[in-house]
Design an enzyme around this catalytic site. Structure first.
Site, PDB file in Angstrom:
ATOM      1  N   GLY A  17     -21.456   5.363   5.425  1.00  0.00           N
ATOM      2  CA  GLY A  17     -20.433   5.874   4.457  1.00  0.00           C
ATOM      3  C   GLY A  17     -21.073   5.624   3.201  1.00  0.00           C
TER       4      GLY A  17
ATOM      5  N   GLY B 253     -20.556   6.610   0.153  1.00  0.00           N
ATOM      6  CA  GLY B 253     -19.485   7.000  -0.852  1.00  0.00           C
ATOM      7  C   GLY B 253     -19.567   6.183  -2.134  1.00  0.00           C
TER       8      GLY B 253
ATOM      9  N   VAL C 114     -18.466   2.924  -2.905  1.00  0.00           N
ATOM     10  CA  VAL C 114     -18.863   1.558  -2.616  1.00  0.00           C
ATOM     11  C   VAL C 114     -20.134   1.512  -2.142  1.00  0.00           C
ATOM     12  CG1 VAL C 114     -18.622  -0.492  -1.470  1.00  0.00           C
ATOM     13  CG2 VAL C 114     -16.567   0.799  -2.456  1.00  0.00           C
TER      14      VAL C 114
ATOM     15  N   LYS D 280       0.894  -1.094  -0.129  1.00  0.00           N
ATOM     16  CA  LYS D 280      -0.066  -0.032  -0.048  1.00  0.00           C
ATOM     17  C   LYS D 280       0.892   1.040  -0.076  1.00  0.00           C
ATOM     18  CE  LYS D 280      -4.363   0.942   0.494  1.00  0.00           C
ATOM     19  NZ  LYS D 280      -5.579   0.242   0.271  1.00  0.00           N
TER      20      LYS D 280
HETATM   21  P1  NAD Z   1     -15.362   7.058  -0.619  1.00  0.00           P
HETATM   22  O1  NAD Z   1     -14.318   8.099  -0.002  1.00  0.00           O
HETATM   23  O2  NAD Z   1     -15.890   7.329  -1.932  1.00  0.00           O
HETATM   24  O3  NAD Z   1     -16.516   7.168   0.356  1.00  0.00           O
HETATM   25  C1  NAD Z   1     -16.224   7.086   1.963  1.00  0.00           C
HETATM   26  C2  NAD Z   1     -17.708   7.677   2.530  1.00  0.00           C
HETATM   27  O4  NAD Z   1     -17.691   7.606   4.123  1.00  0.00           O
HETATM   28  C3  NAD Z   1     -17.671   9.250   2.161  1.00  0.00           C
HETATM   29  O5  NAD Z   1     -19.106   9.626   1.590  1.00  0.00           O
HETATM   30  C4  NAD Z   1     -17.308   9.924   3.151  1.00  0.00           C
HETATM   31  O6  NAD Z   1     -18.111  11.352   3.247  1.00  0.00           O
HETATM   32  C5  NAD Z   1     -18.011   8.918   4.360  1.00  0.00           C
HETATM   33  N1  NAD Z   1     -17.090   8.941   5.490  1.00  0.00           N
HETATM   34  C6  NAD Z   1     -15.936   9.525   6.004  1.00  0.00           C
HETATM   35  N2  NAD Z   1     -15.946   9.684   7.235  1.00  0.00           N
HETATM   36  C7  NAD Z   1     -16.988   9.205   7.983  1.00  0.00           C
HETATM   37  C8  NAD Z   1     -17.409   9.117   8.996  1.00  0.00           C
HETATM   38  N3  NAD Z   1     -16.686   9.341  10.266  1.00  0.00           N
HETATM   39  N4  NAD Z   1     -18.761   8.740   9.403  1.00  0.00           N
HETATM   40  C9  NAD Z   1     -19.583   8.736   8.231  1.00  0.00           C
HETATM   41  N5  NAD Z   1     -19.114   8.631   7.147  1.00  0.00           N
HETATM   42  C10 NAD Z   1     -18.008   8.984   6.765  1.00  0.00           C
HETATM   43  O7  NAD Z   1     -14.689   5.583  -0.259  1.00  0.00           O
HETATM   44  P2  NAD Z   1     -15.058   4.451  -0.971  1.00  0.00           P
HETATM   45  O8  NAD Z   1     -14.267   3.989  -2.196  1.00  0.00           O
HETATM   46  O9  NAD Z   1     -16.549   4.080  -1.213  1.00  0.00           O
HETATM   47  O10 NAD Z   1     -14.562   3.195   0.107  1.00  0.00           O
HETATM   48  C11 NAD Z   1     -15.245   3.229   1.444  1.00  0.00           C
HETATM   49  C12 NAD Z   1     -14.412   2.184   2.111  1.00  0.00           C
HETATM   50  O11 NAD Z   1     -14.334   0.917   1.873  1.00  0.00           O
HETATM   51  C13 NAD Z   1     -13.162   2.595   2.549  1.00  0.00           C
HETATM   52  O12 NAD Z   1     -12.743   2.364   3.940  1.00  0.00           O
HETATM   53  C14 NAD Z   1     -12.263   2.056   1.692  1.00  0.00           C
HETATM   54  O13 NAD Z   1     -10.773   1.829   2.174  1.00  0.00           O
HETATM   55  C15 NAD Z   1     -12.965   0.484   1.700  1.00  0.00           C
HETATM   56  N6  NAD Z   1     -12.734  -0.125   0.369  1.00  0.00           N
HETATM   57  C16 NAD Z   1     -13.030   0.467  -0.913  1.00  0.00           C
HETATM   58  C17 NAD Z   1     -12.810  -0.279  -2.020  1.00  0.00           C
HETATM   59  C18 NAD Z   1     -13.259   0.506  -3.329  1.00  0.00           C
HETATM   60  O14 NAD Z   1     -13.071  -0.570  -4.392  1.00  0.00           O
HETATM   61  N7  NAD Z   1     -13.578   1.512  -3.303  1.00  0.00           N
HETATM   62  C19 NAD Z   1     -12.123  -1.569  -2.038  1.00  0.00           C
HETATM   63  C20 NAD Z   1     -11.848  -2.302  -0.797  1.00  0.00           C
HETATM   64  C21 NAD Z   1     -12.368  -1.296   0.382  1.00  0.00           C
END
Ligand code: NAD
Length: 355
Positions: free
Chosen positions: A180, A182, A184, A80
């Site tokens: 969250g 976001g 995903v 990473k």
């Molecule tokens: P993203 O940044 O698009 O979404 C994250 C969301 O969480 C955002 O809407 C943000 O506002 C919200 N958030 C942040 N802090 C918060 C809090 N304290 N309380 C509530 N909401 C909060 O990220 P993503 O790509 O959707 O990934 C989400 C999680 O999944 C992360 O932990 C990431 O590491 C993990 N992940 C993502 C992927 C991927 O394919 N994108 C793969 C494996 C793991």
């Protein structure tokens, strides 16, 4: 800041720091283990309060990638990178080019991809300096953002958990509390709603919440999401959400979400087990993204990504069954299963063989 003394060090093969005053780049690349192949893992950009927190984060995330890829059956190791800085104000083309040079300097031992705070567009800038970037396929119908695959894997994982607990893997009448909304989270809301679940969503970002609401989620206060009367709690924001403050107040019977490093400490997994809560280990259930990023690099296609993502449900079921049998936490069992795959016969870890 001492790397080997960090509680998260765990025999990392290589940890490299880079500071480039000209572009403002301050970054760390961590390679945990390459026994199964080169270390593929995302590049996170975040405004860490101090360098120690950045080091701890990159070490934990890198280790998690070793376990994740091993359990997903991929010929990859775990690594990473983190860029220290606020992506909204600190990111520039020069900084990303310098990060591309940094990745290139490791000669392919580490392969980068997008992560929180970086995008496919950012990875394309890195790729102008190094071949060791994935998740940027330019194919029209397949490639780029892996989050739909991550969401699909989490969705299948939730079904597997329901099947294990209730004997039926369907969502009718099931309430999911999702933190969250976001990339995903929103994909997952769509799948859950299509499957017939009621979804409650919380976030700290009003724009993302509005989109979640448009997808049919009921919006709840973020402070209430862990204590909601739901069947499934789905953490899809940041790590550490299962901690001293939350582990005893979660009301859901199942914890299954996309966020990395959901357990603030391994003991919180054991506490969930003692409370009768089934935890789908994060590094198993959220592997859809790495599967997709790997497939893009291996010139695979969407069907191959989907087929491999489907296996996540079966892997989780095997973990749930073994955890019940051995009366151990699911994360402990998942780690043991992964180690059976990536550790050398003598238990040795530190062999740098990828190039
Ligand atoms: P993203 O940044 O698009 O979404 C994250 C969301 O969480 C955002 O809407 C943000 O506002 C919200 N958030 C942040 N802090 C918060 C809090 N304290 N309380 C509530 N909401 C909060 O990220 P993503 O790509 O959707 O990934 C989400 C999680 O999944 C992360 O932990 C990431 O590491 C993990 N992940 C993502 C992927 C991927 O394919 N994108 C793969 C494996 C793991």
């Amino acid at each position: 800041m001492s790397t080997v003394n960090s509680p998260s060090f765990d025999n990392h093969e290589l940890v490299v720091f880079r500071e480039d005053p000209k572009s403002g780049l301050k970054a760390i690349i961590a390679i945990h283990n390459t026994n199964l192949g080169p270390a593929l893992g995302g590049c996170r950009m975040y405004a860490y309060a101090n360098d120690g927190l950045a080091l701890d984060d990159v070490l934990r995330l890198s280790r998690g990638m070793t376990y994740k890829s091993a359990l997903a059956g991929l010929p990859l190791g775990g690594g990473k990178s983190v860029i220290i800085g606020d992506p909204a104000t600190h990111k520039s083309r020069e900084l990303l080019l310098a990060m591309g040079d940094f990745v290139d300097s490791l000669g392919g031992k580490y392969i980068s991809a997008e992560d929180s705070g970086t995008s496919v567009a950012d990875m394309k800038v890195l790729a102008s300096r190094t071949a060791h970037v994935s998740g940027i396929n330019n194919q029209q119908k397949y490639g780029g953002d892996p989050s739909p695959f991550t969401a699909h894997g989490v969705y299948l994982g939730i079904l597997a958990a329901l099947r294990h607990r209730r004997g039926r893997g369907n969502l009718s009448g099931v309430k999911v509390a999702l933190q969250g909304a976001g990339a995903v989270g929103r994909n997952l809301i769509s799948l859950l709603k299509k499957g017939g679940a009621t979804v409650f969503a919380s976030d700290v970002n009003a724009v993302n919440l509005a989109q979640a609401e448009a997808l049919g989620a009921e919006i709840v206060d973020n402070a209430r999401i862990t204590t909601l009367d739901a069947d499934v709690f789905s953490p899809c924001a940041m790590g550490g959400i299962i901690n001293d403050d939350t582990v005893d107040v979660i009301r859901a019977e199942i914890v299954a979400g996309a966020a990395n490093n959901q357990l603030a400490h391994p003991e919180h997994g054991e506490r969930l087990r003692q409370r009768g809560i089934l935890y789908a280990p994060d590094f198993v259930i959220n592997a859809g993204g790495i599967i997709d990023v790997y497939m893009q690099r291996a010139n695979g296609n969407q069907l191959q990504s989907e087929a491999k993502t489907k296996a996540i449900g079966d892997t989780l079921t095997a973990i749930f069954v073994r955890a019940d049998k051995e009366e151990k936490g699911t994360a402990v069992i998942a780690e043991a299963l992964a180690e059976e795959r990536f550790l050398l016969p003598d238990g040795q870890r530190a062999v740098m063989r990828a190039s």
